[in-house]
Design a protein around this motif. Structure first.
Motif, PDB file in Angstrom:
ATOM      1  N   PRO A   2       0.815  -1.222   0.000  1.00  8.71           N
ATOM      2  CA  PRO A   2       0.000   0.000   0.000  1.00  8.71           C
ATOM      3  C   PRO A   2       0.851   1.276   0.000  1.00  8.71           C
ATOM      4  CG  PRO A   2      -0.626  -1.471   1.806  1.00  8.71           C
ATOM      5  CD  PRO A   2       0.605  -2.023   1.184  1.00  8.71           C
ATOM      6  N   ARG A   3       0.312   2.312  -0.606  1.00 10.42           N
ATOM      7  CA  ARG A   3       0.987   3.614  -0.672  1.00 10.42           C
ATOM      8  C   ARG A   3       0.260   4.576   0.265  1.00 10.42           C
ATOM      9  NH1 ARG A   3       4.685   5.939  -3.930  1.00 10.42           N
ATOM     10  NH2 ARG A   3       4.813   4.041  -5.147  1.00 10.42           N
ATOM     11  N   TYR A   4       1.066   5.355   1.002  1.00  9.99           N
ATOM     12  CA  TYR A   4       0.550   6.326   1.958  1.00  9.99           C
ATOM     13  C   TYR A   4       1.102   7.707   1.616  1.00  9.99           C
ATOM     14  CZ  TYR A   4      -0.829   2.235   4.576  1.00  9.99           C
ATOM     15  OH  TYR A   4      -1.409   1.049   4.948  1.00  9.99           O
ATOM     16  N   PHE A   5       0.334   8.727   1.937  1.00  9.87           N
ATOM     17  CA  PHE A   5       0.683  10.099   1.598  1.00  9.87           C
ATOM     18  C   PHE A   5       0.715  10.939   2.866  1.00  9.87           C
ATOM     19  CE2 PHE A   5      -1.245   7.939  -1.881  1.00  9.87           C
ATOM     20  CZ  PHE A   5      -0.496   8.321  -2.980  1.00  9.87           C
ATOM     21  N   PHE A   6       1.741  11.795   2.976  1.00  5.42           N
ATOM     22  CA  PHE A   6       1.915  12.656   4.148  1.00  5.42           C
ATOM     23  C   PHE A   6       1.698  14.106   3.714  1.00  5.42           C
ATOM     24  CE2 PHE A   6       5.331   9.544   5.969  1.00  5.42           C
ATOM     25  CZ  PHE A   6       4.357   8.577   6.119  1.00  5.42           C
ATOM     26  N   ARG A  11       0.288  24.250   5.974  1.00  2.00           N
ATOM     27  CA  ARG A  11       1.335  24.859   5.143  1.00  2.00           C
ATOM     28  C   ARG A  11       1.029  24.718   3.650  1.00  2.00           C
ATOM     29  NH1 ARG A  11       6.205  27.087   7.773  1.00  2.00           N
ATOM     30  NH2 ARG A  11       5.744  26.696   9.947  1.00  2.00           N
ATOM     31  N   GLY A  12      -0.082  24.087   3.316  1.00  7.88           N
ATOM     32  CA  GLY A  12      -0.430  23.884   1.917  1.00  7.88           C
ATOM     33  C   GLY A  12       0.429  22.834   1.235  1.00  7.88           C
ATOM     34  N   VAL A  13       1.038  21.948   2.023  1.00  8.57           N
ATOM     35  CA  VAL A  13       1.910  20.907   1.468  1.00  8.57           C
ATOM     36  C   VAL A  13       1.085  19.651   1.216  1.00  8.57           C
ATOM     37  CG1 VAL A  13       3.904  19.428   1.918  1.00  8.57           C
ATOM     38  CG2 VAL A  13       3.934  21.815   2.660  1.00  8.57           C
ATOM     39  N   SER A  14       1.081  19.226  -0.029  1.00  9.82           N
ATOM     40  CA  SER A  14       0.351  18.024  -0.425  1.00  9.82           C
ATOM     41  C   SER A  14       1.324  17.036  -1.047  1.00  9.82           C
ATOM     42  CB  SER A  14      -0.739  18.401  -1.426  1.00  9.82           C
ATOM     43  OG  SER A  14      -1.473  17.272  -1.795  1.00  9.82           O
ATOM     44  N   ASP A  15       1.373  15.842  -0.513  1.00 10.87           N
ATOM     45  CA  ASP A  15       2.273  14.787  -0.981  1.00 10.87           C
ATOM     46  C   ASP A  15       1.634  14.096  -2.179  1.00 10.87           C
ATOM     47  OD1 ASP A  15       3.917  12.599  -1.347  1.00 10.87           O
ATOM     48  OD2 ASP A  15       3.625  11.777   0.659  1.00 10.87           O
ATOM     49  N   ALA A  16       2.175  14.336  -3.373  1.00 15.74           N
ATOM     50  CA  ALA A  16       1.606  13.755  -4.584  1.00 15.74           C
ATOM     51  C   ALA A  16       2.183  12.375  -4.906  1.00 15.74           C
ATOM     52  CB  ALA A  16       1.836  14.696  -5.764  1.00 15.74           C
ATOM     53  N   GLN A  17       3.373  12.072  -4.389  1.00 14.93           N
ATOM     54  CA  GLN A  17       4.014  10.801  -4.714  1.00 14.93           C
ATOM     55  C   GLN A  17       3.726   9.708  -3.699  1.00 14.93           C
ATOM     56  OE1 GLN A  17       8.153  11.852  -5.175  1.00 14.93           O
ATOM     57  NE2 GLN A  17       7.893  11.865  -7.391  1.00 14.93           N
ATOM     58  N   GLY A  18       3.758  10.049  -2.429  1.00 16.53           N
ATOM     59  CA  GLY A  18       3.546   9.062  -1.386  1.00 16.53           C
ATOM     60  C   GLY A  18       4.714   8.101  -1.261  1.00 16.53           C
ATOM     61  N   GLN A  19       4.561   7.180  -0.316  1.00 17.34           N
ATOM     62  CA  GLN A  19       5.566   6.150  -0.078  1.00 17.34           C
ATOM     63  C   GLN A  19       4.854   4.845   0.226  1.00 17.34           C
ATOM     64  OE1 GLN A  19       8.300   7.168   3.044  1.00 17.34           O
ATOM     65  NE2 GLN A  19       8.631   9.218   2.284  1.00 17.34           N
ATOM     66  N   GLU A  20       5.504   3.755  -0.112  1.00 18.36           N
ATOM     67  CA  GLU A  20       4.929   2.444   0.174  1.00 18.36           C
ATOM     68  C   GLU A  20       5.365   1.963   1.550  1.00 18.36           C
ATOM     69  OE1 GLU A  20       6.095  -0.057  -3.090  1.00 18.36           O
ATOM     70  OE2 GLU A  20       4.387   0.610  -4.285  1.00 18.36           O
ATOM     71  N   PHE A  21       4.405   1.446   2.311  1.00 17.60           N
ATOM     72  CA  PHE A  21       4.651   0.845   3.622  1.00 17.60           C
ATOM     73  C   PHE A  21       3.804  -0.413   3.713  1.00 17.60           C
ATOM     74  CE2 PHE A  21       5.484   5.363   4.284  1.00 17.60           C
ATOM     75  CZ  PHE A  21       6.745   5.320   4.864  1.00 17.60           C
ATOM     76  N   PRO A  22       4.228  -1.377   4.495  1.00 18.45           N
ATOM     77  CA  PRO A  22       3.489  -2.636   4.577  1.00 18.45           C
ATOM     78  C   PRO A  22       2.103  -2.514   5.218  1.00 18.45           C
ATOM     79  CG  PRO A  22       5.395  -2.698   6.038  1.00 18.45           C
ATOM     80  CD  PRO A  22       5.479  -1.438   5.250  1.00 18.45           C
ATOM     81  N   ASP A  23       1.925  -1.486   6.099  1.00 19.15           N
ATOM     82  CA  ASP A  23       0.634  -1.363   6.788  1.00 19.15           C
ATOM     83  C   ASP A  23       0.480   0.027   7.394  1.00 19.15           C
ATOM     84  OD1 ASP A  23       2.130  -1.355   9.249  1.00 19.15           O
ATOM     85  OD2 ASP A  23       2.120  -3.544   9.204  1.00 19.15           O
ATOM     86  N   ASP A  56      -6.666   5.701  -1.324  1.00 17.15           N
ATOM     87  CA  ASP A  56      -8.033   6.105  -1.632  1.00 17.15           C
ATOM     88  C   ASP A  56      -8.395   7.459  -1.038  1.00 17.15           C
ATOM     89  OD1 ASP A  56      -8.535   3.711  -3.049  1.00 17.15           O
ATOM     90  OD2 ASP A  56      -8.942   2.668  -1.159  1.00 17.15           O
ATOM     91  N   GLY A  57      -7.435   8.091  -0.350  1.00 14.31           N
ATOM     92  CA  GLY A  57      -7.697   9.388   0.260  1.00 14.31           C
ATOM     93  C   GLY A  57      -8.288   9.307   1.649  1.00 14.31           C
ATOM     94  N   ASN A  58      -8.410   8.088   2.180  1.00 16.16           N
ATOM     95  CA  ASN A  58      -8.936   7.923   3.539  1.00 16.16           C
ATOM     96  C   ASN A  58      -7.889   8.395   4.547  1.00 16.16           C
ATOM     97  OD1 ASN A  58     -11.365   6.559   2.703  1.00 16.16           O
ATOM     98  ND2 ASN A  58     -10.081   4.796   2.279  1.00 16.16           N
ATOM     99  N   ILE A  59      -8.322   9.129   5.544  1.00 17.51           N
ATOM    100  CA  ILE A  59      -7.418   9.604   6.587  1.00 17.51           C
ATOM    101  C   ILE A  59      -7.065   8.443   7.505  1.00 17.51           C
ATOM    102  CG2 ILE A  59      -7.159  11.131   8.576  1.00 17.51           C
ATOM    103  CD1 ILE A  59      -9.051  13.077   7.098  1.00 17.51           C
ATOM    104  N   ILE A  60      -5.768   8.203   7.659  1.00 14.16           N
ATOM    105  CA  ILE A  60      -5.266   7.154   8.519  1.00 14.16           C
ATOM    106  C   ILE A  60      -4.962   7.723   9.905  1.00 14.16           C
ATOM    107  CG2 ILE A  60      -3.425   5.444   8.857  1.00 14.16           C
ATOM    108  CD1 ILE A  60      -5.398   4.983   6.436  1.00 14.16           C
ATOM    109  N   SER A  61      -4.310   8.900   9.923  1.00 10.30           N
ATOM    110  CA  SER A  61      -4.003   9.526  11.209  1.00 10.30           C
ATOM    111  C   SER A  61      -3.607  10.987  11.012  1.00 10.30           C
ATOM    112  CB  SER A  61      -2.885   8.776  11.928  1.00 10.30           C
ATOM    113  OG  SER A  61      -1.687   8.877  11.208  1.00 10.30           O
ATOM    114  N   GLU A  62      -3.611  11.702  12.117  1.00  9.98           N
ATOM    115  CA  GLU A  62      -3.107  13.073  12.180  1.00  9.98           C
ATOM    116  C   GLU A  62      -2.023  13.075  13.252  1.00  9.98           C
ATOM    117  OE1 GLU A  62      -6.227  15.900  12.826  1.00  9.98           O
ATOM    118  OE2 GLU A  62      -7.384  15.139  11.154  1.00  9.98           O
ATOM    119  N   VAL A  63      -0.795  13.409  12.843  1.00  7.86           N
ATOM    120  CA  VAL A  63       0.341  13.368  13.757  1.00  7.86           C
ATOM    121  C   VAL A  63       0.795  14.800  14.018  1.00  7.86           C
ATOM    122  CG1 VAL A  63       2.687  12.533  14.086  1.00  7.86           C
ATOM    123  CG2 VAL A  63       1.033  11.127  12.839  1.00  7.86           C
ATOM    124  N   PRO A  64       0.688  15.300  15.261  1.00 10.21           N
ATOM    125  CA  PRO A  64       1.081  16.668  15.559  1.00 10.21           C
ATOM    126  C   PRO A  64       2.586  16.875  15.438  1.00 10.21           C
ATOM    127  CG  PRO A  64       0.486  15.496  17.567  1.00 10.21           C
ATOM    128  CD  PRO A  64       0.200  14.579  16.430  1.00 10.21           C
TER     129      PRO A  64
END
Length: 68
Positions: A2-6, A11-23, A56-64
């Motif tokens: 799976p690919r995840y996006f940060f 700051r208007g920063v949108s991660d267009a590439q993302g990174q692959e992580f196992p979970d 899919d654009g689902n929010i996984i978490s918000e990390v302060p």
């Protein structure tokens, strides 16, 4: 794998590439590492955070971005 996006919405920063992580947990751990690193080197606005989403654009978490 799976690919995840940060994103940093305040700051208007949108991660267009993302990174692959196992979970979700591994992506969350990476977001925490990135958040700590950013907090060390940036002047932060109140309530800044990394928004982690899946392919899919689902929010996984918000990390302060809080300095240690």
């Amino acid at each position: 794998m799976p690919r995840y996006f940060f994103h940093i919405p305040t700051r208007g920063v949108s991660d267009a590439q993302g990174q692959e992580f196992p979970d979700h947990d591994t992506a969350q751990e990476e977001a925490m590492v990135v958040a700590r690193e950013l907090a060390r080197h940036k002047h932060l606005l109140e309530l800044e955070y990394i928004l982690v989403t899946d392919e899919d654009g689902n929010i996984i978490s918000e990390v302060p971005l809080i300095p240690e």
